[in-house]
Design a protein around this motif. Structure first.
Motif, PDB file in Angstrom:
ATOM      1  N   SER A  25       0.795  -1.221   0.000  1.00  0.00           N
ATOM      2  CA  SER A  25       0.000   0.000   0.000  1.00  0.00           C
ATOM      3  C   SER A  25       0.833   1.281   0.000  1.00  0.00           C
ATOM      4  CB  SER A  25      -0.925   0.019   1.223  1.00  0.00           C
ATOM      5  OG  SER A  25      -0.154  -0.040   2.402  1.00  0.00           O
ATOM      6  N   SER A  26       2.142   1.190  -0.230  1.00  0.00           N
ATOM      7  CA  SER A  26       2.949   2.401  -0.268  1.00  0.00           C
ATOM      8  C   SER A  26       4.020   2.296  -1.330  1.00  0.00           C
ATOM      9  CB  SER A  26       3.607   2.642   1.094  1.00  0.00           C
ATOM     10  OG  SER A  26       4.635   1.701   1.313  1.00  0.00           O
ATOM     11  N   HIS A  27       4.693   3.409  -1.588  1.00  0.00           N
ATOM     12  CA  HIS A  27       5.723   3.448  -2.629  1.00  0.00           C
ATOM     13  C   HIS A  27       7.126   3.426  -2.031  1.00  0.00           C
ATOM     14  CE1 HIS A  27       2.547   6.051  -4.885  1.00  0.00           C
ATOM     15  NE2 HIS A  27       2.180   4.794  -4.791  1.00  0.00           N
ATOM     16  N   SER A  28       7.254   3.189  -0.754  1.00  0.00           N
ATOM     17  CA  SER A  28       8.526   3.402  -0.068  1.00  0.00           C
ATOM     18  C   SER A  28       9.671   2.567  -0.622  1.00  0.00           C
ATOM     19  CB  SER A  28       8.363   3.116   1.424  1.00  0.00           C
ATOM     20  OG  SER A  28       7.905   1.780   1.615  1.00  0.00           O
ATOM     21  N   ASN A  29       9.378   1.345  -1.122  1.00  0.00           N
ATOM     22  CA  ASN A  29      10.441   0.469  -1.604  1.00  0.00           C
ATOM     23  C   ASN A  29      10.440   0.345  -3.121  1.00  0.00           C
ATOM     24  OD1 ASN A  29      11.368  -0.185   1.016  1.00  0.00           O
ATOM     25  ND2 ASN A  29       9.638  -1.593   1.248  1.00  0.00           N
ATOM     26  N   ALA A  30       9.772   1.271  -3.790  1.00  0.00           N
ATOM     27  CA  ALA A  30       9.673   1.177  -5.244  1.00  0.00           C
ATOM     28  C   ALA A  30      11.046   1.266  -5.880  1.00  0.00           C
ATOM     29  CB  ALA A  30       8.788   2.308  -5.775  1.00  0.00           C
ATOM     30  N   PRO A  31      11.395   0.287  -6.753  1.00  0.00           N
ATOM     31  CA  PRO A  31      12.717   0.262  -7.356  1.00  0.00           C
ATOM     32  C   PRO A  31      12.805   1.108  -8.615  1.00  0.00           C
ATOM     33  CG  PRO A  31      11.519  -1.692  -7.986  1.00  0.00           C
ATOM     34  CD  PRO A  31      10.610  -0.894  -7.098  1.00  0.00           C
ATOM     35  N   VAL A  32      11.885   2.034  -8.811  1.00  0.00           N
ATOM     36  CA  VAL A  32      11.924   2.833 -10.024  1.00  0.00           C
ATOM     37  C   VAL A  32      12.647   4.142  -9.761  1.00  0.00           C
ATOM     38  CG1 VAL A  32       9.821   1.813 -10.917  1.00  0.00           C
ATOM     39  CG2 VAL A  32       9.661   3.869  -9.552  1.00  0.00           C
ATOM     40  N   LEU A  59       4.608   0.204 -10.246  1.00  0.00           N
ATOM     41  CA  LEU A  59       5.407   1.138  -9.471  1.00  0.00           C
ATOM     42  C   LEU A  59       6.512   0.447  -8.676  1.00  0.00           C
ATOM     43  CD1 LEU A  59       2.740   3.610  -8.039  1.00  0.00           C
ATOM     44  CD2 LEU A  59       4.706   4.213  -9.448  1.00  0.00           C
ATOM     45  N   LYS A  60       6.211  -0.734  -8.150  1.00  0.00           N
ATOM     46  CA  LYS A  60       7.117  -1.347  -7.178  1.00  0.00           C
ATOM     47  C   LYS A  60       7.969  -2.475  -7.744  1.00  0.00           C
ATOM     48  CE  LYS A  60       5.742  -1.649  -2.918  1.00  0.00           C
ATOM     49  NZ  LYS A  60       6.179  -0.447  -2.205  1.00  0.00           N
ATOM     50  N   SER A  61       7.729  -2.890  -8.974  1.00  0.00           N
ATOM     51  CA  SER A  61       8.412  -4.081  -9.497  1.00  0.00           C
ATOM     52  C   SER A  61       9.346  -3.755 -10.651  1.00  0.00           C
ATOM     53  CB  SER A  61       7.372  -5.121  -9.937  1.00  0.00           C
ATOM     54  OG  SER A  61       6.521  -5.455  -8.868  1.00  0.00           O
ATOM     55  N   GLY A  62       9.904  -2.554 -10.628  1.00  0.00           N
ATOM     56  CA  GLY A  62      10.765  -2.138 -11.727  1.00  0.00           C
ATOM     57  C   GLY A  62      11.922  -3.071 -11.992  1.00  0.00           C
ATOM     58  N   GLN A  63      12.579  -3.546 -10.934  1.00  0.00           N
ATOM     59  CA  GLN A  63      13.746  -4.408 -11.124  1.00  0.00           C
ATOM     60  C   GLN A  63      13.365  -5.731 -11.773  1.00  0.00           C
ATOM     61  OE1 GLN A  63      17.058  -3.542 -10.615  1.00  0.00           O
ATOM     62  NE2 GLN A  63      17.300  -5.444 -11.784  1.00  0.00           N
ATOM     63  N   ASN A  64      12.257  -6.322 -11.335  1.00  0.00           N
ATOM     64  CA  ASN A  64      11.820  -7.580 -11.932  1.00  0.00           C
ATOM     65  C   ASN A  64      11.397  -7.389 -13.389  1.00  0.00           C
ATOM     66  OD1 ASN A  64      12.236  -9.330  -9.770  1.00  0.00           O
ATOM     67  ND2 ASN A  64      10.314  -8.791  -8.819  1.00  0.00           N
ATOM     68  N   ILE A  65      10.744  -6.280 -13.670  1.00  0.00           N
ATOM     69  CA  ILE A  65      10.352  -5.999 -15.051  1.00  0.00           C
ATOM     70  C   ILE A  65      11.595  -5.826 -15.920  1.00  0.00           C
ATOM     71  CG2 ILE A  65       9.226  -4.317 -16.561  1.00  0.00           C
ATOM     72  CD1 ILE A  65       7.199  -3.849 -14.294  1.00  0.00           C
ATOM     73  N   LYS A  66      12.596  -5.131 -15.399  1.00  0.00           N
ATOM     74  CA  LYS A  66      13.858  -4.980 -16.121  1.00  0.00           C
ATOM     75  C   LYS A  66      14.501  -6.336 -16.387  1.00  0.00           C
ATOM     76  CE  LYS A  66      16.782  -2.093 -14.389  1.00  0.00           C
ATOM     77  NZ  LYS A  66      17.522  -1.317 -13.355  1.00  0.00           N
ATOM     78  N   ASN A  67      14.481  -7.230 -15.402  1.00  0.00           N
ATOM     79  CA  ASN A  67      15.061  -8.569 -15.569  1.00  0.00           C
ATOM     80  C   ASN A  67      14.373  -9.327 -16.693  1.00  0.00           C
ATOM     81  OD1 ASN A  67      16.785  -8.041 -13.448  1.00  0.00           O
ATOM     82  ND2 ASN A  67      15.585  -9.191 -11.938  1.00  0.00           N
ATOM     83  N   ILE A  68      13.052  -9.215 -16.741  1.00  0.00           N
ATOM     84  CA  ILE A  68      12.296  -9.910 -17.784  1.00  0.00           C
ATOM     85  C   ILE A  68      12.633  -9.334 -19.155  1.00  0.00           C
ATOM     86  CG2 ILE A  68       9.971 -10.255 -18.723  1.00  0.00           C
ATOM     87  CD1 ILE A  68       8.996 -10.504 -15.826  1.00  0.00           C
ATOM     88  N   PHE A  69      12.607  -8.015 -19.256  1.00  0.00           N
ATOM     89  CA  PHE A  69      12.880  -7.390 -20.544  1.00  0.00           C
ATOM     90  C   PHE A  69      14.316  -7.623 -20.999  1.00  0.00           C
ATOM     91  CE2 PHE A  69       8.783  -5.676 -20.267  1.00  0.00           C
ATOM     92  CZ  PHE A  69       8.465  -5.068 -21.469  1.00  0.00           C
ATOM     93  N   GLN A  70      15.227  -7.791 -20.054  1.00  0.00           N
ATOM     94  CA  GLN A  70      16.617  -8.071 -20.417  1.00  0.00           C
ATOM     95  C   GLN A  70      16.723  -9.382 -21.186  1.00  0.00           C
ATOM     96  OE1 GLN A  70      19.243  -5.988 -20.021  1.00  0.00           O
ATOM     97  NE2 GLN A  70      20.459  -7.495 -21.148  1.00  0.00           N
ATOM     98  N   VAL A  71      15.914 -10.365 -20.827  1.00  0.00           N
ATOM     99  CA  VAL A  71      15.929 -11.653 -21.525  1.00  0.00           C
ATOM    100  C   VAL A  71      15.550 -11.464 -22.990  1.00  0.00           C
ATOM    101  CG1 VAL A  71      14.881 -13.955 -21.620  1.00  0.00           C
ATOM    102  CG2 VAL A  71      15.405 -12.928 -19.409  1.00  0.00           C
ATOM    103  N   PHE A  72      14.642 -10.532 -23.241  1.00  0.00           N
ATOM    104  CA  PHE A  72      14.186 -10.299 -24.612  1.00  0.00           C
ATOM    105  C   PHE A  72      15.227  -9.600 -25.482  1.00  0.00           C
ATOM    106  CE2 PHE A  72      10.079 -10.990 -22.580  1.00  0.00           C
ATOM    107  CZ  PHE A  72       9.382 -11.691 -23.544  1.00  0.00           C
ATOM    108  N   THR A  73      16.273  -9.057 -24.876  1.00  0.00           N
ATOM    109  CA  THR A  73      17.285  -8.340 -25.670  1.00  0.00           C
ATOM    110  C   THR A  73      18.248  -9.278 -26.372  1.00  0.00           C
ATOM    111  OG1 THR A  73      18.836  -8.129 -23.800  1.00  0.00           O
ATOM    112  CG2 THR A  73      17.212  -6.361 -24.085  1.00  0.00           C
ATOM    113  N   ASP A  74      18.286 -10.544 -25.961  1.00  0.00           N
ATOM    114  CA  ASP A  74      19.244 -11.511 -26.523  1.00  0.00           C
ATOM    115  C   ASP A  74      18.515 -12.446 -27.484  1.00  0.00           C
ATOM    116  OD1 ASP A  74      21.161 -13.390 -27.125  1.00  0.00           O
ATOM    117  OD2 ASP A  74      21.769 -13.733 -25.044  1.00  0.00           O
TER     118      ASP A  74
END
Length: 199
Positions: A25-32, A59-74
């Protein structure tokens, strides 16, 4: 056989699923990026709506989204199998982000999302198990436009477009271009192969 590297997609999707808890319920740990968050915003999940939880996820899952998209770059990782527990939450968001990054219009993304409804088979063993053993309601099976539309509107209002959102969480335009190249090459190869133009 599927490329074993796609297991990274599965692990990241599973982490994303755990982040869709109503207790968030908060943005305190958002990795964006700090420039993409207004820390004075009130918590998004006040009323526990599904679309609110998905926006919280963005808002809060930026790092995981980046990890997923990184797979698509190869290109060596293709073909890539992507899935989640229900097929209409995390997977649908990642798919919408991926297609949105490619420049697909929001109206087409919504149409793509609601096509999941055409795949509901009330006579399947899975459907019966989920409904009668796990007590799923009809809403659990449906993928209404009202679920994905607010998310796309939120991205458009806050970031302008999907590419800007991805850039804000630390997945820059250069890497996005790599994905575009991989997908376009893949699409061209499949087109040529299906038309017997190449072996």
């Amino acid at each position: 056989p599927l490329n074993p590297k796609t297991n990274r997609i599965r692990r990241s999707i599973n982490r994303l699923h755990r982040k869709l808890s109503p207790s968030v319920s908060s943005h305190s740990n958002a990795p964006v990026s700090p420039r993409s968050i207004n820390t004075t915003d009130k918590p998004i999940c006040d009323n526990n709506k599904e679309e609110d939880k998905k926006i919280e996820f963005l808002l809060k899952s930026g790092q995981n989204i980046k990890n997923i998209f990184q797979v698509f770059t190869d290109y060596d990782n293709y073909p890539i199998l992507m899935f989640c527990n229900y097929g209409k939450d995390e997977s649908s968001i990642i798919t919408a982000l991926l297609l949105g990054m490619m420049g697909i219009k929001d109206c087409i993304l919504v149409d793509h999302y609601i096509k999941s409804n055409q795949s509901i088979n009330v006579n399947s063993l899975l459907y019966k198990h989920l409904k009668y053993n796990l007590f799923w309601s009809e809403d659990n099976f449906e993928a209404p436009a009202e679920t994905i539309t607010p998310i796309l509107n939120w991205i458009s209002h806050r970031y302008g477009n999907v590419s800007s959102y991805l850039d804000a969480i630390g997945f820059p335009i250069e890497k996005q271009s790599k994905i575009k190249g991989c997908l376009l090459i893949r699409s061209l190869e499949e087109h040529l192969t299906s038309n017997n133009l190449i072996r």
